[in-house]
Design a protein around this motif. Structure first.
Motif, PDB file in Angstrom:
ATOM      1  N   CYS A  79      43.834  38.861  39.264  1.00  0.00           N
ATOM      2  CA  CYS A  79      42.556  38.955  38.555  1.00  0.00           C
ATOM      3  C   CYS A  79      41.805  40.226  38.947  1.00  0.00           C
ATOM      4  O   CYS A  79      41.650  40.521  40.130  1.00  0.00           O
ATOM      5  N   ALA A  80      41.369  40.987  37.941  1.00  0.00           N
ATOM      6  CA  ALA A  80      40.561  42.183  38.199  1.00  0.00           C
ATOM      7  C   ALA A  80      39.236  42.066  37.453  1.00  0.00           C
ATOM      8  O   ALA A  80      39.207  41.614  36.308  1.00  0.00           O
ATOM      9  N   ILE A  81      38.170  42.464  38.135  1.00  0.00           N
ATOM     10  CA  ILE A  81      36.837  42.312  37.567  1.00  0.00           C
ATOM     11  C   ILE A  81      36.095  43.629  37.649  1.00  0.00           C
ATOM     12  O   ILE A  81      36.065  44.267  38.708  1.00  0.00           O
ATOM     13  N   MET A  82      35.525  44.055  36.529  1.00  0.00           N
ATOM     14  CA  MET A  82      34.744  45.294  36.529  1.00  0.00           C
ATOM     15  C   MET A  82      33.267  44.962  36.468  1.00  0.00           C
ATOM     16  O   MET A  82      32.822  44.263  35.564  1.00  0.00           O
ATOM     17  N   VAL A  83      32.518  45.459  37.457  1.00  0.00           N
ATOM     18  CA  VAL A  83      31.078  45.210  37.493  1.00  0.00           C
ATOM     19  C   VAL A  83      30.332  46.538  37.638  1.00  0.00           C
ATOM     20  O   VAL A  83      30.857  47.489  38.218  1.00  0.00           O
ATOM     21  N   PRO A  84      29.109  46.612  37.103  1.00  0.00           N
ATOM     22  CA  PRO A  84      28.308  47.815  37.315  1.00  0.00           C
ATOM     23  C   PRO A  84      27.815  47.855  38.768  1.00  0.00           C
ATOM     24  O   PRO A  84      27.227  46.871  39.246  1.00  0.00           O
ATOM     25  N   THR A  85      28.067  48.957  39.438  1.00  0.00           N
ATOM     26  CA  THR A  85      27.700  49.071  40.857  1.00  0.00           C
ATOM     27  C   THR A  85      26.221  48.777  41.083  1.00  0.00           C
ATOM     28  O   THR A  85      25.362  49.321  40.383  1.00  0.00           O
ATOM     29  N   GLY A  86      25.947  47.918  42.052  1.00  0.00           N
ATOM     30  CA  GLY A  86      24.567  47.667  42.467  1.00  0.00           C
ATOM     31  C   GLY A  86      23.751  46.837  41.496  1.00  0.00           C
ATOM     32  O   GLY A  86      22.558  46.666  41.684  1.00  0.00           O
ATOM     33  N   GLN A  87      24.359  46.305  40.433  1.00  0.00           N
ATOM     34  CA  GLN A  87      23.560  45.568  39.437  1.00  0.00           C
ATOM     35  C   GLN A  87      23.936  44.092  39.353  1.00  0.00           C
ATOM     36  O   GLN A  87      23.527  43.391  38.421  1.00  0.00           O
ATOM     37  N   VAL A  88      24.746  43.632  40.292  1.00  0.00           N
ATOM     38  CA  VAL A  88      25.175  42.235  40.273  1.00  0.00           C
ATOM     39  C   VAL A  88      24.568  41.545  41.494  1.00  0.00           C
ATOM     40  O   VAL A  88      24.529  42.121  42.580  1.00  0.00           O
ATOM     41  N   SER A  89      24.078  40.311  41.314  1.00  0.00           N
ATOM     42  CA  SER A  89      23.453  39.614  42.445  1.00  0.00           C
ATOM     43  C   SER A  89      24.477  39.381  43.548  1.00  0.00           C
ATOM     44  O   SER A  89      25.670  39.216  43.288  1.00  0.00           O
ATOM     45  N   HIS A  90      24.000  39.368  44.785  1.00  0.00           N
ATOM     46  CA  HIS A  90      24.897  39.189  45.929  1.00  0.00           C
ATOM     47  C   HIS A  90      25.666  37.888  45.846  1.00  0.00           C
ATOM     48  O   HIS A  90      26.834  37.816  46.204  1.00  0.00           O
ATOM     49  N   ALA A  91      25.002  36.850  45.370  1.00  0.00           N
ATOM     50  CA  ALA A  91      25.642  35.534  45.314  1.00  0.00           C
ATOM     51  C   ALA A  91      26.847  35.549  44.379  1.00  0.00           C
ATOM     52  O   ALA A  91      27.914  35.010  44.700  1.00  0.00           O
ATOM     53  N   LYS A  92      26.696  36.185  43.244  1.00  0.00           N
ATOM     54  CA  LYS A  92      27.782  36.211  42.249  1.00  0.00           C
ATOM     55  C   LYS A  92      28.947  37.044  42.753  1.00  0.00           C
ATOM     56  O   LYS A  92      30.120  36.676  42.594  1.00  0.00           O
ATOM     57  N   LEU A  93      28.622  38.172  43.363  1.00  0.00           N
ATOM     58  CA  LEU A  93      29.662  39.034  43.926  1.00  0.00           C
ATOM     59  C   LEU A  93      30.404  38.296  45.041  1.00  0.00           C
ATOM     60  O   LEU A  93      31.639  38.353  45.142  1.00  0.00           O
ATOM     61  N   ALA A  94      29.649  37.578  45.858  1.00  0.00           N
ATOM     62  CA  ALA A  94      30.252  36.822  46.966  1.00  0.00           C
ATOM     63  C   ALA A  94      31.259  35.812  46.436  1.00  0.00           C
ATOM     64  O   ALA A  94      32.343  35.635  47.009  1.00  0.00           O
ATOM     65  N   GLN A  95      30.932  35.157  45.329  1.00  0.00           N
ATOM     66  CA  GLN A  95      31.861  34.183  44.744  1.00  0.00           C
ATOM     67  C   GLN A  95      33.169  34.858  44.350  1.00  0.00           C
ATOM     68  O   GLN A  95      34.251  34.377  44.694  1.00  0.00           O
ATOM     69  N   ALA A  96      33.060  35.981  43.629  1.00  0.00           N
ATOM     70  CA  ALA A  96      34.272  36.661  43.155  1.00  0.00           C
ATOM     71  C   ALA A  96      35.148  37.112  44.326  1.00  0.00           C
ATOM     72  O   ALA A  96      36.372  36.981  44.291  1.00  0.00           O
ATOM     73  N   LEU A  97      34.507  37.621  45.381  1.00  0.00           N
ATOM     74  CA  LEU A  97      35.259  38.088  46.548  1.00  0.00           C
ATOM     75  C   LEU A  97      35.969  36.917  47.226  1.00  0.00           C
ATOM     76  O   LEU A  97      37.148  36.990  47.583  1.00  0.00           O
TER      77      LEU A  97
END
Ligand SMILES: [Zn+2]
Length: 446
Positions: free
Chosen positions: A166-184
């Motif tokens: 799975c690969a996910i593209m997100v805009p740098t610095g614009q995603v909440s920490h909680a959501k990023l933490a889930q993906a990681l």
């Protein structure tokens, strides 16, 4: 009764209407680039009484495909009966009475359908279980999406369950920490890109054309198939009735598209007698759909959809300027006599605190609904005695930074404008020892 309904992919453009097999890994019509719908060529071979009883009975079963609030409606999903599903027991989300919200909006009652109660905390899971199941059917080796955060968290979880990279593209610095933490944590490879969500989306759509990845953004019609089951579940919760008004937040517009499709199918089968009015609420700084809709109402022949090049809102889940699903969302709103409106950052923040005061938490984007209902009620577009359901799309814990800042009067919007903590509830520092503490507690107990 052994026939199963057969399904196909169908271009929604009236001038084209091309049809494609379900196994073609396409996201838009190869002939005209129109959006694709999945449609049945003949309806399920059950009468409505049987369908309702079957769907209800499955809620007491222990089998994974019955427990899922998506797959228990599988008679209306485009899969073989024995498909190996990828599920986290999604759906079956609560419908809450929200009395403080109703009073705030000056209407008699208001119900909140909380899609934040899904396994990864957002509405995306109902679509993702279906899209990742289709990825497995197609034998995909890599699934990918562009995301403002919730899609990333959801796809990461379902891809992990399916054992697909799975690969996910997100805009740098614009995603909440909680959501990023889930993906990681779910093991997805997170790729941070300079730019905004719309630039991530453009990149990944171009990359999907050579078949290297299976794209699961809401442009993928299988996502909409999963999300449409929320309409089935809601109708069931309301005793196979529909509300007068259904109000949803508007970002990439997959939600409104899916609700429109779900209710249309129920109506076609005779499972409901009428359609709810579907209205969409956008943040004022990210409102290309609202602009288009108001232009269309005034001058239908001249209206053109113009992307918002610089979308801005603190409600990051709907910070989208080029929503890919807008033609489907337009169909849902226009056909049902709904509205598209905008609300300010202050209105979103206040509505969010009111939803919280009902004991129901949501992320900022979800609160556009209650802010929008208040506006529609003030304008006389929603009468006090009408039935209204708002869809909350994400869990409170998706963006706690926003909440803490609002309640401590330090929330500032993207334009540098301070948000006033009208319904703020700041913590109280107790420095005066036991006496002060007793005092405070006594006042609270009054
Ligand atoms: Zn076409």
């Amino acid at each position: 009764m052994t026939t199963t309904p057969s399904f196909e992919q169908h271009c929604i453009e009236p001038a084209c209407r091309s049809r494609y097999d379900l196994t073609e890994p396409i996201y838009v019509c190869p002939r005209c680039a129109g959006l694709l719908d999945i449609t049945w060529t003949h309806a399920p071979p059950h009468d409505n009484y049987t369908l309702r009883a079957l769907w209800r009975a499955r809620t007491t079963s222990q089998a994974a495909r019955d427990r899922s609030g998506v797959w228990r409606f599988r008679e209306l999903l485009p899969f073989a009966r024995d498909v190996s599903i990828v599920s986290l027991n999604e759906g079956n989300t609560p419908l809450y009475d929200a009395t403080r919200c109703a009073a705030y909006c000056q209407i008699d009652s208001l119900q909140l359908k909380h899609q934040g109660a899904n396994p990864t905390g957002s509405f995306k899971d109902t679509g993702m279980t279906v899209a990742v199941t289709q990825a497995r059917v197609l034998g995909a080796r890599l699934v990918a999406c562009a995301s403002t955060g919730n899609t990333a968290a959801s796809l990461a979880a379902y891809a992990a369950r399916a054992n697909i990279a799975c690969a996910i593209m997100v805009p740098t610095g614009q995603v909440s920490h909680a959501k990023l933490a889930q993906a990681l944590d779910y093991g997805a490879k997170v790729l941070e890109i300079d730019g905004n969500f719309d630039s991530c989306m453009r990149e990944i759509r171009e990359l999907s054309e050579d078949g290297l990845i299976y794209l699961v953004n809401s442009i993928n019609p299988f996502r909409i198939e999963g999300q449409k089951t929320v309409a089935f579940e809601l109708a069931e919760q309301l005793g196979w009735n529909v509300p007068d008004h259904l109000v949803v937040p508007g970002g990439n517009l997959g939600n409104s598209s899916a609700f429109g499709k779900g209710f249309r199918e129920l109506f076609a089968l005779g499972l409901i007698k009428r359609m709810p009015r579907i209205s969409v609420v956008q943040a004022v700084g990210a409102a290309p759909f609202a602009s288009y809709f108001s232009e269309f109402i005034q001058r239908p022949d001249e209206a053109t959809f113009v992307d918002e090049p610089h979308p801005h809102t603190l409600a990051s889940a709907i910070k989208i300027g080029a929503p890919v699903s807008w033609p489907k969302a337009f169909r849902a709103v226009y056909e049902t006599g709904g509205q598209v409106l905008t609300v300010s950052e202050q209105e979103i923040a206040d509505a969010k605190a009111i939803i919280g005061s009902d004991g129901i938490g949501c992320e900022p984007a979800s609160a556009t609904t209650v802010a929008g209902i208040k506006k529609l009620s003030s304008a006389g577009e929603i009468r006090a005695d009408e039935t209204v359901v708002a869809v909350l799309t994400g869990h409170l814990l998706k963006d706690t930074d926003y909440v803490n800042k609002y309640h401590t009067n330090s929330l500032v919007d993207d334009d540098g404008q301070a948000i006033v903590d009208r319904y703020g509830n700041p913590p109280l520092r107790i420095s005066g020892g036991r006496d002060q503490l007793r005092d405070v507690l006594a006042r609270l107990a009054m």
